[in-house]
Design a protein around this motif. Structure first.
Motif, mmCIF file in Angstrom:
data_model
loop_
_atom_site.group_PDB
_atom_site.id
_atom_site.type_symbol
_atom_site.label_atom_id
_atom_site.label_comp_id
_atom_site.label_asym_id
_atom_site.label_seq_id
_atom_site.Cartn_x
_atom_site.Cartn_y
_atom_site.Cartn_z
ATOM 1 N N GLY A 1 71.483 0.017 97.439
ATOM 2 C CA GLY A 1 70.521 1.088 97.290
ATOM 3 C C GLY A 1 70.940 2.434 97.843
ATOM 4 O O GLY A 1 70.362 3.445 97.495
ATOM 5 N N GLU A 2 71.934 2.482 98.698
ATOM 6 C CA GLU A 2 72.341 3.755 99.296
ATOM 7 C C GLU A 2 73.523 4.391 98.583
ATOM 8 O O GLU A 2 73.716 5.598 98.657
ATOM 9 N N ILE A 3 74.318 3.565 97.935
ATOM 10 C CA ILE A 3 75.394 4.039 97.078
ATOM 11 C C ILE A 3 75.359 3.174 95.828
ATOM 12 O O ILE A 3 74.786 2.086 95.828
ATOM 13 N N LEU A 4 75.962 3.652 94.772
ATOM 14 C CA LEU A 4 75.940 2.943 93.499
ATOM 15 C C LEU A 4 77.256 2.215 93.295
ATOM 16 O O LEU A 4 78.327 2.815 93.421
ATOM 17 N N ARG A 5 77.171 0.933 92.997
ATOM 18 C CA ARG A 5 78.364 0.149 92.668
ATOM 19 C C ARG A 5 78.572 0.273 91.158
ATOM 20 O O ARG A 5 77.674 -0.012 90.382
ATOM 21 N N VAL A 6 79.754 0.705 90.757
ATOM 22 C CA VAL A 6 80.080 0.872 89.343
ATOM 23 C C VAL A 6 81.065 -0.228 88.955
ATOM 24 O O VAL A 6 82.255 -0.135 89.270
ATOM 25 N N PRO A 7 80.572 -1.281 88.299
ATOM 26 C CA PRO A 7 81.478 -2.376 87.930
ATOM 27 C C PRO A 7 82.456 -1.946 86.834
ATOM 28 O O PRO A 7 82.070 -1.260 85.894
ATOM 29 N N VAL A 8 83.692 -2.351 86.981
ATOM 30 C CA VAL A 8 84.730 -2.075 85.987
ATOM 31 C C VAL A 8 85.276 -3.431 85.545
ATOM 32 O O VAL A 8 85.922 -4.117 86.339
ATOM 33 N N PRO A 9 85.007 -3.831 84.303
ATOM 34 C CA PRO A 9 85.386 -5.176 83.854
ATOM 35 C C PRO A 9 86.868 -5.494 83.975
ATOM 36 O O PRO A 9 87.240 -6.633 84.202
ATOM 37 N N THR A 10 87.723 -4.508 83.841
ATOM 38 C CA THR A 10 89.166 -4.772 83.856
ATOM 39 C C THR A 10 89.843 -4.353 85.155
ATOM 40 O O THR A 10 91.064 -4.246 85.209
ATOM 41 N N GLY A 11 89.069 -4.112 86.196
ATOM 42 C CA GLY A 11 89.675 -3.674 87.453
ATOM 43 C C GLY A 11 88.687 -3.734 88.596
ATOM 44 O O GLY A 11 87.630 -4.348 88.497
ATOM 45 N N ALA A 12 89.040 -3.070 89.667
ATOM 46 C CA ALA A 12 88.198 -3.065 90.863
ATOM 47 C C ALA A 12 86.947 -2.225 90.640
ATOM 48 O O ALA A 12 86.983 -1.212 89.938
ATOM 49 N N ARG B 1 85.275 5.248 81.743
ATOM 50 C CA ARG B 1 86.546 4.862 82.344
ATOM 51 C C ARG B 1 87.660 5.307 81.432
ATOM 52 O O ARG B 1 87.680 5.010 80.245
ATOM 53 N N CYS B 2 88.616 6.023 81.978
ATOM 54 C CA CYS B 2 89.782 6.488 81.221
ATOM 55 C C CYS B 2 90.701 5.295 80.953
ATOM 56 O O CYS B 2 91.073 4.576 81.885
ATOM 57 N N THR B 3 91.054 5.095 79.695
ATOM 58 C CA THR B 3 91.917 3.975 79.361
ATOM 59 C C THR B 3 93.371 4.229 79.736
ATOM 60 O O THR B 3 94.165 3.295 79.804
ATOM 61 N N LYS B 4 93.729 5.471 80.017
ATOM 62 C CA LYS B 4 95.112 5.781 80.409
ATOM 63 C C LYS B 4 95.314 5.670 81.911
ATOM 64 O O LYS B 4 96.221 5.017 82.385
ATOM 65 N N CYS B 5 94.449 6.331 82.692
ATOM 66 C CA CYS B 5 94.653 6.343 84.156
ATOM 67 C C CYS B 5 93.775 5.330 84.885
ATOM 68 O O CYS B 5 94.000 5.043 86.048
ATOM 69 N N GLY B 6 92.740 4.792 84.206
ATOM 70 C CA GLY B 6 91.849 3.825 84.829
ATOM 71 C C GLY B 6 90.772 4.463 85.695
ATOM 72 O O GLY B 6 89.958 3.765 86.288
ATOM 73 N N GLY B 7 90.758 5.792 85.773
ATOM 74 C CA GLY B 7 89.765 6.491 86.595
ATOM 75 C C GLY B 7 88.359 6.358 86.030
ATOM 76 O O GLY B 7 88.160 6.164 84.826
ATOM 77 N N VAL B 8 87.380 6.463 86.904
ATOM 78 C CA VAL B 8 85.985 6.408 86.517
ATOM 79 C C VAL B 8 85.394 7.790 86.753
ATOM 80 O O VAL B 8 85.548 8.374 87.817
ATOM 81 N N PHE B 9 84.707 8.298 85.735
ATOM 82 C CA PHE B 9 84.145 9.651 85.797
ATOM 83 C C PHE B 9 82.699 9.633 85.363
ATOM 84 O O PHE B 9 82.269 8.796 84.619
#
Length: 87
Positions: A54-65, A79-87
């Motif tokens: 509840g204090e921070i949001l967990r952003v699940p990424v199916p193919t990574g952490a 999620r960027c498919t090249k760098c894996g970053g979440v935006f």
């Protein structure tokens, strides 16, 4: 479930709020461990899990952490498919 408001928990929340880049747990731990070397990885994980209830949001990424976000208001992520970053 109610959780305790500890100094370690505040340190985790502050780190996520300052990073502003949807960091992974490992990235958050690296920042915190550099400033507070006595915090164990197991303790950090427990605090992060509790904070994500509840204090921070967990952003699940199916193919990574999973990533974490300081903005808990409803919004989208991509999620960027090249760098894996979440935006």
């Amino acid at each position: 479930m109610q959780t305790r408001n500890t100094i370690q928990r505040q340190i985790v929340l502050q780190a996520v709020n300052q990073m502003h880049n949807h960091p992974t747990a490992d990235a958050i731990y690296a920042v915190i461990a550099a400033q507070h070397p006595t915090i164990s990885k197991a303790r950090f994980t427990a605090i992060l899990t509790a904070a994500a209830q509840g204090e921070i949001l967990r952003v699940p990424v199916p193919t990574g952490a999973d990533h974490f976000d300081f903005n808990i208001k409803p919004h989208y992520h991509v999620r960027c498919t090249k760098c894996g970053g979440v935006f």
